[in-house]
Design a protein around this motif. Structure first.
Motif, PDB file in Angstrom:
ATOM      1  N   ILE A  45     -42.693  -5.694 -11.895  1.00 54.14           N
ATOM      2  CA  ILE A  45     -41.340  -5.194 -12.151  1.00 54.14           C
ATOM      3  C   ILE A  45     -40.738  -5.900 -13.357  1.00 54.14           C
ATOM      4  O   ILE A  45     -40.121  -5.259 -14.225  1.00 54.14           O
ATOM      5  N   VAL A  46     -40.904  -7.209 -13.433  1.00 54.97           N
ATOM      6  CA  VAL A  46     -40.384  -7.984 -14.571  1.00 54.97           C
ATOM      7  C   VAL A  46     -40.949  -7.444 -15.885  1.00 54.97           C
ATOM      8  O   VAL A  46     -40.219  -7.197 -16.852  1.00 54.97           O
ATOM      9  N   ALA A  47     -42.267  -7.241 -15.917  1.00 57.18           N
ATOM     10  CA  ALA A  47     -42.931  -6.813 -17.147  1.00 57.18           C
ATOM     11  C   ALA A  47     -42.541  -5.397 -17.555  1.00 57.18           C
ATOM     12  O   ALA A  47     -42.146  -5.147 -18.708  1.00 57.18           O
ATOM     13  N   LEU A  54     -37.060 -12.040 -12.268  1.00 50.93           N
ATOM     14  CA  LEU A  54     -37.693 -13.320 -12.569  1.00 50.93           C
ATOM     15  C   LEU A  54     -37.077 -14.424 -11.710  1.00 50.93           C
ATOM     16  O   LEU A  54     -37.782 -15.315 -11.215  1.00 50.93           O
ATOM     17  N   SER A 112     -35.182  -7.220 -15.423  1.00 46.88           N
ATOM     18  CA  SER A 112     -36.281  -8.141 -15.710  1.00 46.88           C
ATOM     19  C   SER A 112     -35.876  -9.589 -15.454  1.00 46.88           C
ATOM     20  O   SER A 112     -36.607 -10.354 -14.811  1.00 46.88           O
ATOM     21  N   SER A 123     -39.997  -3.430 -16.526  1.00 53.47           N
ATOM     22  CA  SER A 123     -38.583  -3.194 -16.817  1.00 53.47           C
ATOM     23  C   SER A 123     -38.242  -3.702 -18.213  1.00 53.47           C
ATOM     24  O   SER A 123     -37.470  -3.067 -18.945  1.00 53.47           O
ATOM     25  N   ALA A 124     -38.834  -4.827 -18.617  1.00 50.83           N
ATOM     26  CA  ALA A 124     -38.614  -5.336 -19.976  1.00 50.83           C
ATOM     27  C   ALA A 124     -39.205  -4.386 -21.009  1.00 50.83           C
ATOM     28  O   ALA A 124     -38.578  -4.110 -22.048  1.00 50.83           O
ATOM     29  N   PHE A 155     -33.327  -4.807 -19.278  1.00 50.07           N
ATOM     30  CA  PHE A 155     -33.536  -6.241 -19.470  1.00 50.07           C
ATOM     31  C   PHE A 155     -32.872  -7.049 -18.349  1.00 50.07           C
ATOM     32  O   PHE A 155     -33.370  -8.109 -17.953  1.00 50.07           O
ATOM     33  N   TYR A 192     -43.275   3.531 -18.446  1.00 46.43           N
ATOM     34  CA  TYR A 192     -43.054   2.168 -17.965  1.00 46.43           C
ATOM     35  C   TYR A 192     -42.382   2.146 -16.589  1.00 46.43           C
ATOM     36  O   TYR A 192     -42.589   1.218 -15.804  1.00 46.43           O
ATOM     37  N   TRP A 247     -43.365   0.169 -13.179  1.00 48.24           N
ATOM     38  CA  TRP A 247     -42.313  -0.456 -12.370  1.00 48.24           C
ATOM     39  C   TRP A 247     -42.457  -0.010 -10.914  1.00 48.24           C
ATOM     40  O   TRP A 247     -42.292  -0.806  -9.981  1.00 48.24           O
ATOM     41  N   GLY A 283     -32.192  -3.039  -8.947  1.00 49.02           N
ATOM     42  CA  GLY A 283     -32.901  -2.296  -9.978  1.00 49.02           C
ATOM     43  C   GLY A 283     -32.864  -0.800  -9.771  1.00 49.02           C
ATOM     44  O   GLY A 283     -32.925  -0.027 -10.732  1.00 49.02           O
TER      45      GLY A 283
END
Length: 404
Positions: A98-100, A186, A182, A102-103, A179, A117, A121, A38
């Motif tokens: 990080i998932v949330a 996950l 993200s 980055s999306a 994306f 955002y 992150w 990332g």
């Protein structure tokens, strides 16, 4: 010769090979690879973001500034969190953030939204990386030095593959890498959830004051200051060099892939040999001097409008950074008589402040002065790190790096 049963736990750790690790170590290392992907995934799309969102270089550089600033400050709470909810759930909490975020970054429509955002992150990143390092060292059966080499290898692999994937996804849309992070994180979440065993919570709860107390040890403070200064060179390379190499997303991905590969190789295979043969302070000093000279070459290439020179210099920088990262990280883990997670948090708090200021400043210097000025300033700051290291080297004499 001793029998296997007569060795102490620490001796057995030192005798175990770097590849002989329990599943817990590999689970965390795998998630580290994805996490560090990332970091470099957005490098190839920086010029595209600037062009498509009509933003200046300094505005786009705030993606790194907000990320590093929040990461650094949040490092102060990582010990408090992990000592209360445990290592496993601290790692998982960081990954979910990080998932949330980055999306959400990928779904943004303005540079301001992305910067915001990226800050979220950074919070997830802090919870994850500080805990991951101490977890790998704690779970490892091969001793601190080899465990850190494994951690740095994960860092190098993630940083090298990240830009390659970022270039591919970024050629479709600048949103793709966000994306992509993200989705990958996950996967890392599921891997940690099902493979990492339940880890008992720490018997002693960490307080917010502990990282500051750790910095009262001159050895840890010295390493933190050195990293703070050399991060001005590191993040100038990361956040500014994509603008002067005059490559598309694919090209930038390949350049940073080469840089990351050299970083990974040298951190795993070269740094241990240097650790074994030379003293700590001279080894780090020479790596930083060589990195500063390399930044000077980038400045000359930019001044003479020679993108190829900059490209080669960026790739070569991976050699010096790979060795330096392993040397400093190994020293940090043994620099103060505190919990490894506390030492990591304290050190990272200081160094990430440098990582927060340098990307924005690099963009501004290019706007205020000349295109090559960010590289020159970065080189000066790295050399200043050498001065600090040599001047305060006496504080590092008692750090004993494990032999291999």
């Amino acid at each position: 010769m001793k029998s296997e049963s007569s060795f102490t736990g620490e001796e057995l750790k030192k005798r175990s090979g770097i590849m002989s690790q329990p599943k817990a170590v590999w689970a965390v290392a795998f998630a580290c690879v994805i996490s560090f992907m990332g970091l470099g995934l957005v490098d190839p799309i920086l010029p595209a973001i600037a062009e498509q969102l009509h933003a200046s270089k300094s505005q786009v550089s705030l993606l790194f500034t907000s990320y590093n600033l929040v990461t650094g400050i949040a490092m102060l709470i990582t010990g408090v969190v992990s000592s209360r909810i445990g290592v496993k759930w601290t790692l998982l909490s960081g990954i979910i953030l990080i998932v949330a975020f980055s999306a959400l970054g990928g779904a943004s429509s303005t540079i301001g939204e992305i910067v915001g955002y990226r800050a979220g992150w950074g919070l997830g990143n802090a919870l994850f990386i500080a805990t991951a390092l101490s977890a790998i060292v704690g779970f490892s059966t091969s001793g601190t030095a080899k465990a850190i080499i494994l951690y740095e290898a994960a860092l190098g692999l993630g940083i090298s593959v990240g830009p390659l994937l970022g270039g591919e996804l970024g050629s479709i849309s600048w949103r793709g890498p966000f994306f992509g992070v993200s989705v990958l994180m996950l996967i890392g979440f599921l891997f940690i959830l099902f493979v990492l065993p339940a880890v008992p919570k720490a018997k002693k709860r960490t307080s917010l004051a502990d990282p500051f107390k750790a910095l009262s040890y001159p050895s840890l403070l010295t390493l933190g200051i050195v990293a703070f200064l050399y991060n001005f060179g590191f993040f100038t390379l990361m956040a500014y060099s994509p603008y002067v190499m005059k490559l598309d997303e694919h090209g930038l991905g390949y350049v940073f892939f080469g840089w990351g590969i050299l970083l990974a190789i040298t951190s795993v295979f070269v740094a241990p040999k240097i650790q074994k043969r030379f003293n700590l302070v001279p080894s780090i000093s020479w790596m930083l001097v060589l990195f500063a000279l390399d930044l000077g070459v980038m400045a000359l290439g930019t001044m003479n409008d020679s993108p190829k020179v900059v490209i080669v210099a960026v790739i070569v920088a991976g050699i010096f950074l790979g060795i330096n990262n392993t040397l400093i990280t190994t020293a940090v883990m043994q620099a103060a008589p505190v919990e490894r997670s506390t030492a990591s948090a304290a050190y990272s708090f200081v160094r990430f402040l440098g990582g927060a200021a340098s990307p924005w400043l690099a963009g501004k210097l290019s706007e205020w002065y000349t295109a090559e000025s960010p590289f020159l300033f970065g080189a000066i700051m790295v050399l200043l790190a050498v001065v600090v290291l040599v001047a305060r080297g006496r504080h590092l004499r008692d750090i004993k790096i494990e032999s291999h």
